[in-house]
Motif scaffolding. Structure first.
Motif, mmCIF file in Angstrom:
data_model
loop_
_atom_site.group_PDB
_atom_site.id
_atom_site.type_symbol
_atom_site.label_atom_id
_atom_site.label_comp_id
_atom_site.label_asym_id
_atom_site.label_seq_id
_atom_site.Cartn_x
_atom_site.Cartn_y
_atom_site.Cartn_z
ATOM 1 N N THR A 1 0.471 -1.612 -0.267
ATOM 2 C CA THR A 1 0.172 0.194 0.160
ATOM 3 C C THR A 1 0.819 0.736 -0.463
ATOM 4 O O THR A 1 0.308 2.562 -0.929
ATOM 5 C CB THR A 1 -1.036 -0.146 1.496
ATOM 6 N N LYS B 1 0.598 3.779 -2.912
ATOM 7 C CA LYS B 1 1.014 5.579 -2.320
ATOM 8 C C LYS B 1 2.149 6.198 -2.896
ATOM 9 O O LYS B 1 1.812 7.394 -3.286
ATOM 10 C CB LYS B 1 0.907 5.846 -0.839
ATOM 11 N N GLU C 1 1.006 9.454 -5.680
ATOM 12 C CA GLU C 1 1.489 10.888 -5.039
ATOM 13 C C GLU C 1 2.668 11.707 -5.917
ATOM 14 O O GLU C 1 2.209 12.614 -5.959
ATOM 15 C CB GLU C 1 1.713 10.689 -3.496
ATOM 16 N N TYR D 1 -17.817 15.362 1.801
ATOM 17 C CA TYR D 1 -17.286 13.958 1.724
ATOM 18 C C TYR D 1 -17.917 14.338 0.969
ATOM 19 O O TYR D 1 -19.482 14.015 0.599
ATOM 20 C CB TYR D 1 -17.253 13.265 2.294
ATOM 21 N N THR E 1 -4.209 11.070 -3.367
ATOM 22 C CA THR E 1 -3.794 10.429 -2.058
ATOM 23 C C THR E 1 -4.001 9.322 -1.807
ATOM 24 O O THR E 1 -5.530 8.600 -1.950
ATOM 25 C CB THR E 1 -3.423 10.866 -0.907
ATOM 26 N N TYR F 1 -4.901 6.874 1.476
ATOM 27 C CA TYR F 1 -5.798 6.077 2.957
ATOM 28 C C TYR F 1 -5.165 4.686 2.882
ATOM 29 O O TYR F 1 -6.059 3.842 2.894
ATOM 30 C CB TYR F 1 -6.996 6.628 3.146
ATOM 31 N N GLU F 2 -4.083 5.024 3.263
ATOM 32 C CA GLU F 2 -4.363 2.915 3.820
ATOM 33 C C GLU F 2 -4.067 2.754 4.666
ATOM 34 O O GLU F 2 -4.917 1.113 4.562
ATOM 35 C CB GLU F 2 -2.047 3.759 4.404
ATOM 36 N N ARG G 1 -7.425 1.710 4.653
ATOM 37 C CA ARG G 1 -8.415 1.105 4.188
ATOM 38 C C ARG G 1 -7.831 0.609 2.983
ATOM 39 O O ARG G 1 -8.462 0.210 2.331
ATOM 40 C CB ARG G 1 -9.465 2.666 4.185
ATOM 41 N N ASP H 1 -8.040 2.799 0.377
ATOM 42 C CA ASP H 1 -8.850 3.102 -0.465
ATOM 43 C C ASP H 1 -7.419 4.644 -1.189
ATOM 44 O O ASP H 1 -6.901 4.683 -0.653
ATOM 45 C CB ASP H 1 -9.989 4.350 0.424
ATOM 46 N N TYR H 2 -7.449 5.239 -2.263
ATOM 47 C CA TYR H 2 -7.687 6.278 -2.947
ATOM 48 C C TYR H 2 -8.829 7.864 -3.306
ATOM 49 O O TYR H 2 -9.376 7.019 -3.640
ATOM 50 C CB TYR H 2 -6.565 6.124 -4.495
ATOM 51 N N GLN H 3 -8.222 8.672 -3.452
ATOM 52 C CA GLN H 3 -9.301 9.350 -2.473
ATOM 53 C C GLN H 3 -8.246 10.747 -3.601
ATOM 54 O O GLN H 3 -6.757 10.365 -3.405
ATOM 55 C CB GLN H 3 -9.719 9.672 -1.827
ATOM 56 N N ILE I 1 -7.713 15.140 -2.091
ATOM 57 C CA ILE I 1 -8.182 15.725 -1.267
ATOM 58 C C ILE I 1 -7.603 17.492 -2.318
ATOM 59 O O ILE I 1 -6.731 17.317 -3.483
ATOM 60 C CB ILE I 1 -6.591 15.901 -0.385
#
Length: 453
Positions: free
Chosen positions: A16, A20, A24, A48, A87, A89-90, A92, A94-96, A98
């Motif tokens: 992960t 990441k 990034e 969100y 980014t 979110y380690e 979970r 999930d990438y999202q 920001i």
């Protein structure tokens, strides 16, 4: 990749973290266009949402401290351009995205459809205030159209129970989300409108995104509400949520709880209000009785000497009656005397006798007039006879009667034209017309003797 690397075992955290770092570093700052959906803003103030297009979606977050740099108020269905960092979110995996800034890219598809349908229905008069029906002040029986398992229905029923309302509620369970929801909702409205004794219909649903509430934005639902004869109240979503059903309904409550509060009255408050009105009524009634008692006592005082006044009035009435009878007797006596005098004068004038004399005089005048007329006619008849004899003596017809005739020469057309007085003017073969006392004859000249006299 060599065999040593192929045999390397990575932990989930290591993999992960590697992903990441790659994401990034590769997508440090990006601009992404898409449609906002599933927007949520909890008490933390962070927003969100999901940014999506027709084939994919990505989670996004706009932190509270960053909102001061964003002038746009985020809503579901907006087409936007988000600038930010990708980014991972380690915890979970999930990438999202920001988000640092957001700007409009144009309205989203659902929002465009929503606005287009609103404009269409407004032009058809679905939102006019004049057609809105008033809600009953104290409804006895209502129908609630909602999801049987939804929290909105429970919130509605909780308010009814809390207020101890005697309201009779019939629930029609329907789908409130999904492609089949609009048809299900419209059929339920049509069915509810056919039931007897229903005072109001309630449409309620909990909050959600624009997609979640889309079942209440269908044209078939708007048509069903518009054609419904029973008053309809909506309590759909939260206070900031608006649907086409809200605009078409007779009354829009911001939430299901508010819809229940509108239709039900708090029993304890009603009882307190009734008790207050009862006190006011008793006080007003006591004041009215006291006032009427005072007026009655005053009237009795005024009537205490009414008997004496009544006797005195009766005596005066009897005296006035006798005066009136005497006055009427004197008046009638005087009028009778005057009538007798007038009858005597009328007898002296005797119009019938005068009429008889005038009738005899008229007959005498009639006889004289007839004699004068007959004498005048005889005199004029004799004069007319002498004039007729004189006229007959000089008449050409009388001359013809004595054997004379009138000779006229005929023209080429055979019509007599001129009178012949001189035989020298005739030629042999001329045709003559001889007018006799009775009739005429035609002659042909054979010869003539102009020396004859």
């Amino acid at each position: 990749m060599n065999s040593s690397k192929d045999q390397t075992i990575l932990t989930v955290s290591q993999l992960t973290k590697a992903i990441k770092n790659n994401l990034e570093s590769e997508y440090r700052f990006v601009r992404i266009s898409g449609e906002i959906s599933n927007l949520k803003t909890p008490y933390s103030g962070h927003s969100y949402f999901t940014l999506k297009d027709s084939n994919a979606q990505i989670r996004g977050v706009l932190f509270k401290q960053q909102k001061r740099y964003v002038s746009l108020e985020l809503r579901d269905g907006q087409d936007v351009i988000c600038f930010g960092r990708v980014t991972v979110y380690e915890p979970r995996g999930d990438y999202q995205l920001i988000v640092d800034s957001v700007e409009m890219f144009g309205k989203g598809k659902l929002q465009k459809e929503f606005e287009a349908l609103k404009e269409k229905l407004a032009q058809k008069g679905y939102f006019d205030r004049e057609i809105k029906k008033e809600l009953p002040a104290f409804p006895r029986k209502i129908i609630v159209i909602s999801s049987a398992t939804g929290a909105a229905l429970q919130d509605f029923l909780k308010i009814v129970r809390t207020r101890k309302s005697p309201l009779h509620i019939q629930i029609l369970p329907v789908l409130v989300q999904g492609k089949d929801a609009p048809a299900d909702i419209s059929k339920a409205i049509q069915f509810a409108d056919t039931l007897a004794g229903i005072d109001a219909i309630v449409l309620c649903r909990g909050g959600g995104s624009l997609e979640d509430l889309w079942g209440f934005n269908a044209e078939c639902v708007a048509d069903a509400i518009f054609q419904c004869k029973t008053p309809i109240i909506t309590g759909i979503g939260h206070e900031v949520d608006f649907t086409v059903a809200d605009f078409c309904a007779d009354f829009r409550a911001p939430t299901p709880t508010a819809a229940a509060e509108v239709l039900t009255s708090d029993s304890s408050q009603l009882l307190a209000h009734i008790a207050l009105l009862e006190k006011r009524l008793k006080r007003s009634f006591a004041q009215m009785l006291s006032s009427q008692e005072i007026r009655l006592n005053h009237s009795l005082k005024l009537l205490s000497g009414f008997g004496n006044k009544l006797n005195e009035g009766g005596h005066r009435l009897t005296l006035s009656k006798s005066y009136l009878i005497q006055a009427m007797s004197d008046y009638l006596s005087g009028q009778e005397n005057r009538l007798q005098v007038c009858q005597a004068k009328l007898a002296a004038q005797a119009p019938l006798a005068k009429i008889s004399v005038q009738e005899k005089h008229l007959l005498h005048l009639k006889k004289e007039l007839i004699g004068h007329i007959q004498h005048s006619l005889a005199r004029h008849e004799a004069k007319l006879g002498s004039q007729a004899a004189l006229l007959n003596s000089v008449s050409p017809l009388a001359t013809l009667a004595r054997g004379y005739s009138v000779v006229r020469k005929k023209n080429t057309a055979g019509k007599p034209t001129q009178v012949v007085t001189d035989s020298s003017k005739l030629n042999e073969g001329d045709i003559l017309n001889v007018l006799l006392h009775k009739g005429d004859v035609d002659c042909v000249v054979l010869g003539h003797d102009s020396s004859a006299t």
